[in-house]
Design a protein around this motif. Structure first.
Motif, PDB file in Angstrom:
ATOM      1  N   UNK A   1       1.630  -3.911  -6.856  1.00  0.00           N
ATOM      2  CA  UNK A   1       2.048  -5.312  -6.884  1.00  0.00           C
ATOM      3  C   UNK A   1       3.274  -5.489  -7.771  1.00  0.00           C
ATOM      4  N   UNK A   2       4.103  -6.431  -7.357  1.00  0.00           N
ATOM      5  CA  UNK A   2       5.304  -6.777  -8.112  1.00  0.00           C
ATOM      6  C   UNK A   2       5.417  -8.286  -8.168  1.00  0.00           C
ATOM      7  N   UNK A   3       5.759  -8.818  -9.349  1.00  0.00           N
ATOM      8  CA  UNK A   3       5.820 -10.263  -9.497  1.00  0.00           C
ATOM      9  C   UNK A   3       6.864 -10.883  -8.580  1.00  0.00           C
TER      10      UNK A   3
ATOM     11  N   UNK B   1      13.375  -3.448  -1.371  1.00  0.00           N
ATOM     12  CA  UNK B   1      13.224  -1.983  -1.402  1.00  0.00           C
ATOM     13  C   UNK B   1      11.755  -1.655  -1.617  1.00  0.00           C
ATOM     14  N   UNK B   2      10.932  -2.156  -0.724  1.00  0.00           N
ATOM     15  CA  UNK B   2       9.495  -2.146  -0.967  1.00  0.00           C
ATOM     16  C   UNK B   2       8.905  -0.749  -1.022  1.00  0.00           C
ATOM     17  N   UNK B   3       9.523   0.222  -0.382  1.00  0.00           N
ATOM     18  CA  UNK B   3       8.937   1.559  -0.353  1.00  0.00           C
ATOM     19  C   UNK B   3       9.425   2.449  -1.499  1.00  0.00           C
ATOM     20  N   UNK B   4      10.061   1.825  -2.481  1.00  0.00           N
ATOM     21  CA  UNK B   4      10.455   2.541  -3.689  1.00  0.00           C
ATOM     22  C   UNK B   4       9.407   2.258  -4.748  1.00  0.00           C
TER      23      UNK B   4
ATOM     24  N   UNK C   1       4.142   7.908  -0.672  1.00  0.00           N
ATOM     25  CA  UNK C   1       4.811   7.295   0.477  1.00  0.00           C
ATOM     26  C   UNK C   1       4.419   5.831   0.594  1.00  0.00           C
ATOM     27  N   UNK C   2       5.397   4.973   0.766  1.00  0.00           N
ATOM     28  CA  UNK C   2       5.105   3.578   1.026  1.00  0.00           C
ATOM     29  C   UNK C   2       4.555   3.420   2.429  1.00  0.00           C
ATOM     30  N   UNK C   3       3.450   2.714   2.565  1.00  0.00           N
ATOM     31  CA  UNK C   3       2.781   2.551   3.848  1.00  0.00           C
ATOM     32  C   UNK C   3       3.107   1.190   4.468  1.00  0.00           C
TER      33      UNK C   3
ATOM     34  N   UNK D   1       0.857  -1.180   0.000  1.00  0.00           N
ATOM     35  CA  UNK D   1       0.000   0.000   0.000  1.00  0.00           C
ATOM     36  C   UNK D   1       0.896   1.233   0.000  1.00  0.00           C
ATOM     37  N   UNK D   2       0.538   2.189  -0.830  1.00  0.00           N
ATOM     38  CA  UNK D   2       1.172   3.495  -0.863  1.00  0.00           C
ATOM     39  C   UNK D   2       0.093   4.539  -0.635  1.00  0.00           C
TER      40      UNK D   2
END
Length: 120
Positions: free
Chosen positions: A94-96, A101-104, A42-44, A32-33
């Motif tokens: 979503x990313x496969x 670096x999830x908040x990028x 912002x990455x949540x 979630x952003x």
């Protein structure tokens, strides 16, 4: 993969909301952003499949909970103790593959259209 968010709305400070994101496929990394007016996205929070490992932004740690239901490929964000500073458009991403670096924002393959959360 198509992502469709729902559950946004208006709530008073101290209240709670649950956001949902229906995904048409299953990916490893889901997050979630949010973007508030005049601020950067912002990455949540993030959750990884199949481990279920989660991570949160410091601003929401202890108040928000991310979860996913594998059977329906649905992502959730339980938001408690909301403050006006949480007012923003919230997006599902979503990313496969796995990515720590999830908040990028640039690492995500798919985005939803967003759902507005307003806290007064």
């Amino acid at each position: 993969v198509q992502l469709v968010e729902s559950g946004g709305g208006s709530v008073q400070a101290g209240g709670s909301l649950i956001l949902s994101c229906a995904a048409s496929g299953s990916t490893v990394t889901m997050a979630w952003f949010r973007r508030a007016p005049g601020k950067e996205r912002e990455g949540v929070a993030v959750i990884y499949r199949p481990s279920g490992v989660t991570s949160y932004a410091d601003t929401v740690q202890g108040r928000f909970t991310i979860s996913r239901e594998s059977a329906t490929n649905t992502l959730y964000l339980q938001m408690n103790s909301l403050t006006p500073e949480d007012t923003a458009m919230y997006y599902c991403a979503a990313r496969w593959a796995y990515e720590d670096r999830w908040n990028f924002a640039g690492i995500y393959d798919y985005w939803g259209q967003g759902t507005q959360v307003t806290v007064s």
